[in-house]
Design an enzyme around this catalytic site. Structure first.
Site, PDB file in Angstrom:
ATOM      1  N   ASN A   1       0.744  -1.017   0.043  1.00  0.00           N
ATOM      2  CA  ASN A   1      -0.114   0.257  -0.016  1.00  0.00           C
ATOM      3  C   ASN A   1       0.892   1.349   0.000  1.00  0.00           C
ATOM      4  O   ASN A   1       1.805   1.423   0.589  1.00  0.00           O
ATOM      5  CB  ASN A   1      -1.162   0.128   1.153  1.00  0.00           C
ATOM      6  CG  ASN A   1      -0.396   0.710   2.362  1.00  0.00           C
ATOM      7  OD1 ASN A   1      -0.592   2.106   2.458  1.00  0.00           O
ATOM      8  ND2 ASN A   1       0.213   0.177   3.231  1.00  0.00           N
TER       9      ASN A   1
ATOM     10  N   PHE B   1      -1.653   8.334   3.780  1.00  0.00           N
ATOM     11  CA  PHE B   1      -2.565   8.847   5.014  1.00  0.00           C
ATOM     12  C   PHE B   1      -3.902   9.669   4.409  1.00  0.00           C
ATOM     13  O   PHE B   1      -4.384  10.808   4.546  1.00  0.00           O
ATOM     14  CB  PHE B   1      -1.986   9.896   5.724  1.00  0.00           C
ATOM     15  CG  PHE B   1      -0.734   9.519   6.629  1.00  0.00           C
ATOM     16  CD1 PHE B   1      -0.864   8.168   7.089  1.00  0.00           C
ATOM     17  CD2 PHE B   1       0.107  10.147   7.207  1.00  0.00           C
ATOM     18  CE1 PHE B   1       0.134   7.554   7.921  1.00  0.00           C
ATOM     19  CE2 PHE B   1       0.927   9.545   8.175  1.00  0.00           C
ATOM     20  CZ  PHE B   1       1.167   8.570   8.388  1.00  0.00           C
TER      21      PHE B   1
ATOM     22  N   SER C   1       5.288   5.478   8.906  1.00  0.00           N
ATOM     23  CA  SER C   1       4.723   4.973   7.546  1.00  0.00           C
ATOM     24  C   SER C   1       5.523   5.404   6.529  1.00  0.00           C
ATOM     25  O   SER C   1       6.323   6.579   6.464  1.00  0.00           O
ATOM     26  CB  SER C   1       3.456   5.787   7.366  1.00  0.00           C
ATOM     27  OG  SER C   1       2.850   5.866   5.840  1.00  0.00           O
TER      28      SER C   1
ATOM     29  N   ASN D   1       4.798   6.100   3.458  1.00  0.00           N
ATOM     30  CA  ASN D   1       3.911   6.515   2.299  1.00  0.00           C
ATOM     31  C   ASN D   1       3.712   8.280   2.362  1.00  0.00           C
ATOM     32  O   ASN D   1       3.335   8.593   1.613  1.00  0.00           O
ATOM     33  CB  ASN D   1       2.957   5.999   2.034  1.00  0.00           C
ATOM     34  CG  ASN D   1       2.855   4.463   1.847  1.00  0.00           C
ATOM     35  OD1 ASN D   1       3.913   4.216   1.156  1.00  0.00           O
ATOM     36  ND2 ASN D   1       2.096   3.634   2.595  1.00  0.00           N
ATOM     37  N   THR D   2       4.429   8.756   3.433  1.00  0.00           N
ATOM     38  CA  THR D   2       4.430  10.328   3.295  1.00  0.00           C
ATOM     39  C   THR D   2       5.991  10.786   3.314  1.00  0.00           C
ATOM     40  O   THR D   2       6.756  10.170   4.082  1.00  0.00           O
ATOM     41  CB  THR D   2       3.854  11.050   4.771  1.00  0.00           C
ATOM     42  OG1 THR D   2       2.476  10.622   4.855  1.00  0.00           O
ATOM     43  CG2 THR D   2       4.139  12.124   4.917  1.00  0.00           C
TER      44      THR D   2
ATOM     45  N   LYS E   1       4.417   4.092  17.222  1.00  0.00           N
ATOM     46  CA  LYS E   1       4.589   3.466  16.244  1.00  0.00           C
ATOM     47  C   LYS E   1       5.662   3.225  15.488  1.00  0.00           C
ATOM     48  O   LYS E   1       6.042   4.364  14.891  1.00  0.00           O
ATOM     49  CB  LYS E   1       3.180   3.206  15.307  1.00  0.00           C
ATOM     50  CG  LYS E   1       3.188   1.906  14.531  1.00  0.00           C
ATOM     51  CD  LYS E   1       1.540   1.715  13.937  1.00  0.00           C
ATOM     52  CE  LYS E   1       1.599   0.779  13.071  1.00  0.00           C
ATOM     53  NZ  LYS E   1       0.198   0.433  12.554  1.00  0.00           N
TER      54      LYS E   1
ATOM     55  N   ASN F   1       5.350  -1.127  11.910  1.00  0.00           N
ATOM     56  CA  ASN F   1       4.406  -0.730  10.846  1.00  0.00           C
ATOM     57  C   ASN F   1       4.932  -1.659   9.622  1.00  0.00           C
ATOM     58  O   ASN F   1       5.558  -2.452   9.631  1.00  0.00           O
ATOM     59  CB  ASN F   1       4.923   0.893  10.350  1.00  0.00           C
ATOM     60  CG  ASN F   1       3.776   1.571   9.730  1.00  0.00           C
ATOM     61  OD1 ASN F   1       2.896   1.177   8.918  1.00  0.00           O
ATOM     62  ND2 ASN F   1       3.484   2.901  10.411  1.00  0.00           N
TER      63      ASN F   1
END
Length: 375
Positions: free
Chosen positions: A127, A131, A194, A196-197, A229, A258
């Site tokens: 994925n 966010f 994450s 993805n940022t 996290k 994560n």
């Protein structure tokens, strides 16, 4: 009979090859529809049926951690209910707690689709959602509209940094969301892991993390449990530093871990939906490939702290054996997401049944007695 694994999953995954994000949105919309009409006879019937099929109450599985009571150790991980629109439904699906979000201060659409991919050969997902959420003000409104006493399980809220906020202002971004939501969640999670940022994982470095911890704890004043996290890709010395800082700022615990950016364990070479090599597709990997690494991180943290800092273990949990591995490595609680999407809503009950059998076979009176016994 598990109709999800026998019929629904093959239909969605293999026959229709349904887009996983679309399936997720439709599932969440259905749960929201049920949750938002509490007095409807159909809603009452649905909730009663869910409770009958999916819920298991056993005192051996209950425990109290950071001032909260958990009826069982299996929780829904952040990412499924990003805006909290189905917050009242997770207790009817057997979960002992649920984590909403990740939510950011500013609303944001996330990355361009397609951004969620199944990797069935690996029992995994890739994925790069980024966010995507309606923002913390919208989540606050959604939670305020419903009666908070309806929640019979602890509800956590996972906080992320808005993409438009510079790293230097990250602490204030987290603080803004916390202020909006602090009276609506039972615990809070600082998500700095994450992939993805852009550059978010840089916040796992000690100095920026210190500023975030200090800023939130000054506002919090011990009222709500705050956890952090972390990623599974950190070096051991960096994990040790985060653990030490978490103890210094009296965080309630650590969520490990994560998604991973490591592709080395994957059998999948080509992402079917795009035709590109999996190594060329951005995003984090969840599911079975992260199971071993997340367990190693849990064990390391438990050993570093002597079991004094509660751990929520997440990553690659599909079965009771997977859950038991995390718990005996040192996780007091566990969370599922990818495994749940593969195995369906009966998975939680199967895990809890298996955990009860393991406690009985080892002569243990409670799940808390199993935490860290494998170390």
């Amino acid at each position: 009979m598990d109709i999800y694994q026998l019929a629904l999953r093959p239909l969605l995954f293999s026959v229709l090859k349904a887009d996983p994000e679309a399936v997720h949105k439709q599932s969440l919309a259905l749960l929201h529809a049920i949750d938002s009409t509490p007095t409807s006879p159909l809603t009452k019937l649905a909730k009663a049926s869910f409770q009958q099929y999916f819920c298991r109450a056993q005192p051996q599985l209950a425990q109290s951690l950071f001032g909260l009571n958990f009826a069982n150790p299996v929780g829904l991980a952040a990412g499924f209910d990003k805006d909290g629109i189905a917050a009242g439904m997770w207790q009817y699906l057997g979960f002992g707690f649920a984590e909403l979000g990740t939510v950011t201060y500013h609303p944001q659409p996330g990355n361009e689709p397609p951004r969620l991919f199944r990797l069935p050969q690996d029992r995994a997902a890739l994925n790069r959602m980024g966010f995507n959420n309606l923002g913390s003000a919208a989540m606050a409104a959604a939670l305020q509209q419903r009666h908070q006493g309806d929640f019979s399980i602890p509800i956590g809220i996972n906080l992320g940094k808005s993409k438009i906020t510079p790293l230097a202002a990250a602490a204030q971004d987290y603080l803004g969301s916390f202020k909006r939501l602090q009276d609506l969640g039972d615990y809070f999670v600082i998500n700095v892991s994450s992939p993805n940022t852009p550059n978010l994982r840089d916040l796992q470095a000690i100095e920026p993390l210190r500023i975030i911890f200090d800023t939130l704890q000054q506002e919090n004043q011990g009222r709500k449990p705050i956890l952090v996290k972390i990623a599974p890709d950190l070096a051991w010395e960096d994990i040790a530093a985060v653990v030490e800082l978490s103890q210094t700022y009296q965080l309630a615990g650590i969520i490990a871990t994560n998604t991973t950016i490591d592709r080395s364990q994957l059998t999948t070479k080509i992402v079917a939906a795009t035709g590109k090599k999996v190594t060329e597709e951005a995003g984090g990997i969840s599911g079975a490939p992260v199971r071993q690494k997340s367990t190693e991180v849990i064990r390391f943290i438990h050993q570093q702290t002597g079991g004094s800092l509660p751990i929520i273990g997440v990553g690659g949990i599909f079965t009771a054996d997977d859950a038991w591995e995390k718990i005996t490595a040192g996780a007091s609680l566990i969370q599922v997401y990818t495994g749940w999407t593969y195995n369906g809503p009966w998975m939680v009950d199967r895990i809890l049944t298996g955990l009860l059998a393991k406690l009985e076979s080892r002569g243990l009176a409670s799940i808390s007695a199993a935490v860290g016994i494998g170390n």
